[in-house]
Design a protein around this motif. Structure first.
Motif, PDB file in Angstrom:
ATOM      1  N   ALA A   1       0.835  -1.207   0.000  1.00 43.18           N
ATOM      2  CA  ALA A   1       0.000   0.000   0.000  1.00 43.18           C
ATOM      3  C   ALA A   1       0.863   1.249   0.000  1.00 43.18           C
ATOM      4  N   LEU A   2       1.953   1.242   0.801  1.00 44.68           N
ATOM      5  CA  LEU A   2       2.869   2.384   0.826  1.00 44.68           C
ATOM      6  C   LEU A   2       3.513   2.585  -0.544  1.00 44.68           C
ATOM      7  N   ALA A   3       3.902   1.503  -1.195  1.00 43.77           N
ATOM      8  CA  ALA A   3       4.504   1.607  -2.528  1.00 43.77           C
ATOM      9  C   ALA A   3       3.515   2.207  -3.525  1.00 43.77           C
ATOM     10  N   LEU A   4       2.237   1.793  -3.454  1.00 45.01           N
ATOM     11  CA  LEU A   4       1.218   2.378  -4.333  1.00 45.01           C
ATOM     12  C   LEU A   4       1.052   3.874  -4.072  1.00 45.01           C
ATOM     13  N   ALA A   5       1.061   4.247  -2.800  1.00 45.28           N
ATOM     14  CA  ALA A   5       0.922   5.661  -2.441  1.00 45.28           C
ATOM     15  C   ALA A   5       2.109   6.464  -2.966  1.00 45.28           C
ATOM     16  N   GLU A   6       3.305   5.933  -2.771  1.00 47.37           N
ATOM     17  CA  GLU A   6       4.506   6.634  -3.238  1.00 47.37           C
ATOM     18  C   GLU A   6       4.530   6.724  -4.763  1.00 47.37           C
ATOM     19  N   GLN A   7       4.076   5.674  -5.419  1.00 49.01           N
ATOM     20  CA  GLN A   7       4.004   5.677  -6.883  1.00 49.01           C
ATOM     21  C   GLN A   7       3.010   6.741  -7.363  1.00 49.01           C
ATOM     22  N   ALA A   8       1.872   6.854  -6.681  1.00 38.69           N
ATOM     23  CA  ALA A   8       0.877   7.854  -7.054  1.00 38.69           C
ATOM     24  C   ALA A   8       1.407   9.266  -6.853  1.00 38.69           C
ATOM     25  N   ALA A   9       2.218   9.459  -5.820  1.00 37.34           N
ATOM     26  CA  ALA A   9       2.755  10.788  -5.523  1.00 37.34           C
ATOM     27  C   ALA A   9       3.935  11.155  -6.416  1.00 37.34           C
ATOM     28  N   GLY A  10       4.565  10.170  -7.017  1.00 37.05           N
ATOM     29  CA  GLY A  10       5.776  10.413  -7.809  1.00 37.05           C
ATOM     30  C   GLY A  10       5.654  11.502  -8.860  1.00 37.05           C
ATOM     31  N   PRO A  11       4.637  11.468  -9.715  1.00 34.30           N
ATOM     32  CA  PRO A  11       4.521  12.511 -10.743  1.00 34.30           C
ATOM     33  C   PRO A  11       4.313  13.914 -10.153  1.00 34.30           C
ATOM     34  N   VAL A  12       3.549  14.006  -9.066  1.00 33.47           N
ATOM     35  CA  VAL A  12       3.349  15.312  -8.418  1.00 33.47           C
ATOM     36  C   VAL A  12       4.674  15.780  -7.819  1.00 33.47           C
ATOM     37  N   ASP A  13       5.369  14.869  -7.151  1.00 34.41           N
ATOM     38  CA  ASP A  13       6.685  15.216  -6.590  1.00 34.41           C
ATOM     39  C   ASP A  13       7.606  15.761  -7.677  1.00 34.41           C
ATOM     40  N   GLN A  14       7.615  15.101  -8.836  1.00 40.30           N
ATOM     41  CA  GLN A  14       8.492  15.523  -9.929  1.00 40.30           C
ATOM     42  C   GLN A  14       8.109  16.917 -10.438  1.00 40.30           C
ATOM     43  N   ARG A  15       6.807  17.176 -10.571  1.00 39.90           N
ATOM     44  CA  ARG A  15       6.382  18.498 -11.033  1.00 39.90           C
ATOM     45  C   ARG A  15       6.779  19.579 -10.026  1.00 39.90           C
ATOM     46  N   LEU A  16       6.611  19.292  -8.734  1.00 43.88           N
ATOM     47  CA  LEU A  16       6.999  20.265  -7.712  1.00 43.88           C
ATOM     48  C   LEU A  16       8.506  20.504  -7.740  1.00 43.88           C
ATOM     49  N   LEU A  17       9.278  19.436  -7.880  1.00 42.13           N
ATOM     50  CA  LEU A  17      10.734  19.565  -7.965  1.00 42.13           C
ATOM     51  C   LEU A  17      11.141  20.424  -9.160  1.00 42.13           C
ATOM     52  N   GLU A  18      10.518  20.185 -10.288  1.00 39.95           N
ATOM     53  CA  GLU A  18      10.842  20.962 -11.487  1.00 39.95           C
ATOM     54  C   GLU A  18      10.483  22.431 -11.318  1.00 39.95           C
ATOM     55  N   ARG A  19       9.369  22.720 -10.663  1.00 44.16           N
ATOM     56  CA  ARG A  19       8.929  24.114 -10.509  1.00 44.16           C
ATOM     57  C   ARG A  19       9.737  24.856  -9.450  1.00 44.16           C
ATOM     58  N   ILE A  20      10.049  24.192  -8.350  1.00 41.09           N
ATOM     59  CA  ILE A  20      10.707  24.864  -7.225  1.00 41.09           C
ATOM     60  C   ILE A  20      12.219  24.732  -7.306  1.00 41.09           C
ATOM     61  N   GLY A  21      12.708  23.600  -7.726  1.00 38.35           N
ATOM     62  CA  GLY A  21      14.143  23.366  -7.822  1.00 38.35           C
ATOM     63  C   GLY A  21      14.695  22.680  -6.580  1.00 38.35           C
ATOM     64  N   ALA A  22      15.681  21.827  -6.811  1.00 36.46           N
ATOM     65  CA  ALA A  22      16.271  21.026  -5.729  1.00 36.46           C
ATOM     66  C   ALA A  22      16.921  21.888  -4.655  1.00 36.46           C
ATOM     67  N   ASP A  23      17.620  22.947  -5.060  1.00 36.03           N
ATOM     68  CA  ASP A  23      18.300  23.798  -4.073  1.00 36.03           C
ATOM     69  C   ASP A  23      17.302  24.492  -3.149  1.00 36.03           C
ATOM     70  N   ARG A  24      16.227  25.040  -3.730  1.00 39.00           N
ATOM     71  CA  ARG A  24      15.231  25.725  -2.895  1.00 39.00           C
ATOM     72  C   ARG A  24      14.486  24.741  -2.000  1.00 39.00           C
ATOM     73  N   LEU A  25      14.214  23.528  -2.507  1.00 37.57           N
ATOM     74  CA  LEU A  25      13.576  22.513  -1.666  1.00 37.57           C
ATOM     75  C   LEU A  25      14.498  22.106  -0.515  1.00 37.57           C
ATOM     76  N   ALA A  26      15.794  21.981  -0.789  1.00 31.05           N
ATOM     77  CA  ALA A  26      16.756  21.646   0.270  1.00 31.05           C
ATOM     78  C   ALA A  26      16.790  22.747   1.323  1.00 31.05           C
ATOM     79  N   THR A  27      16.738  23.998   0.879  1.00 32.82           N
ATOM     80  CA  THR A  27      16.718  25.120   1.830  1.00 32.82           C
ATOM     81  C   THR A  27      15.439  25.084   2.663  1.00 32.82           C
ATOM     82  N   ALA A  28      14.302  24.846   2.008  1.00 29.13           N
ATOM     83  CA  ALA A  28      13.031  24.769   2.738  1.00 29.13           C
ATOM     84  C   ALA A  28      13.070  23.642   3.762  1.00 29.13           C
ATOM     85  N   LEU A  29      13.608  22.509   3.380  1.00 29.33           N
ATOM     86  CA  LEU A  29      13.712  21.373   4.295  1.00 29.33           C
ATOM     87  C   LEU A  29      14.597  21.714   5.492  1.00 29.33           C
TER      88      LEU A  29
END
Length: 165
Positions: free
Chosen positions: A107-135
């Motif tokens: 079930a966790l794998a299905l959830a992570e798979q479903a979130a993958g495309p959204v995660d990728q779009r957010l990463l592309e829009r915000i950028g890895a460096d800014r996400l690392a800073t936010a984290l």
């Protein structure tokens, strides 16, 4: 033109986190519904799935910033659906360990798979460096809030404000 109240930076950030949390919950529910989960279930399964060993309900609550009672309700539901199992805790007779099952991992794998495309779009829009800073900022904020919660003055103020005279 709408009037905007200028908030102090910390308060503005807190309100933005509250708003983001609400939207994350809504999005999470939509993403994991096909896997038979809710965002709360996904959150607990994630805590267990990424932990190196089984955790107690209290461990999960502390790690995720949730109440023990709320986590217990979710864990009981997950157990009823076969996603987690209780195992004896060698360090505490009454506080059982919660272990993710193969069904829970699926079930966790299905959830992570479903979130993958959204995660990728957010990463592309915000950028890895800014996400690392936010984290990093959120991690530091969490640590500082934890310190505040442990401060005796906070406990005194909290108990004084909860009194009903």
């Amino acid at each position: 033109m709408t009037d905007q109240v200028l908030l102090p930076p910390v308060r503005a950030l807190v309100i933005a986190i509250f708003a983001a949390n609400g939207r994350l919950t809504d999005m999470g529910n939509s993403l994991v519904r096909p896997a038979g989960l809710t965002t709360a279930w996904w959150q607990v399964l994630g805590a267990l799935g990424y932990a190196p060993t089984p955790l107690t309900v209290s461990d999960i609550a502390r790690a995720m910033g949730l109440t023990r009672q709320g986590v217990q309700r979710v864990v009981d539901l997950l157990a009823a659906h076969g996603h987690v199992a209780f195992t004896p805790n060698p360090h505490h007779q009454r506080a059982k360990l919660v272990a993710i099952t193969e069904a829970g991992r699926a079930a966790l794998a299905l959830a992570e798979q479903a979130a993958g495309p959204v995660d990728q779009r957010l990463l592309e829009r915000i950028g890895a460096d800014r996400l690392a800073t936010a984290l990093a900022v959120l991690g530091e904020l969490t640590d500082l809030i934890t310190e505040e919660l442990a401060h005796p003055a906070f406990a005194e103020a909290g108990s004084a404000s909860s009194r009903k005279d």
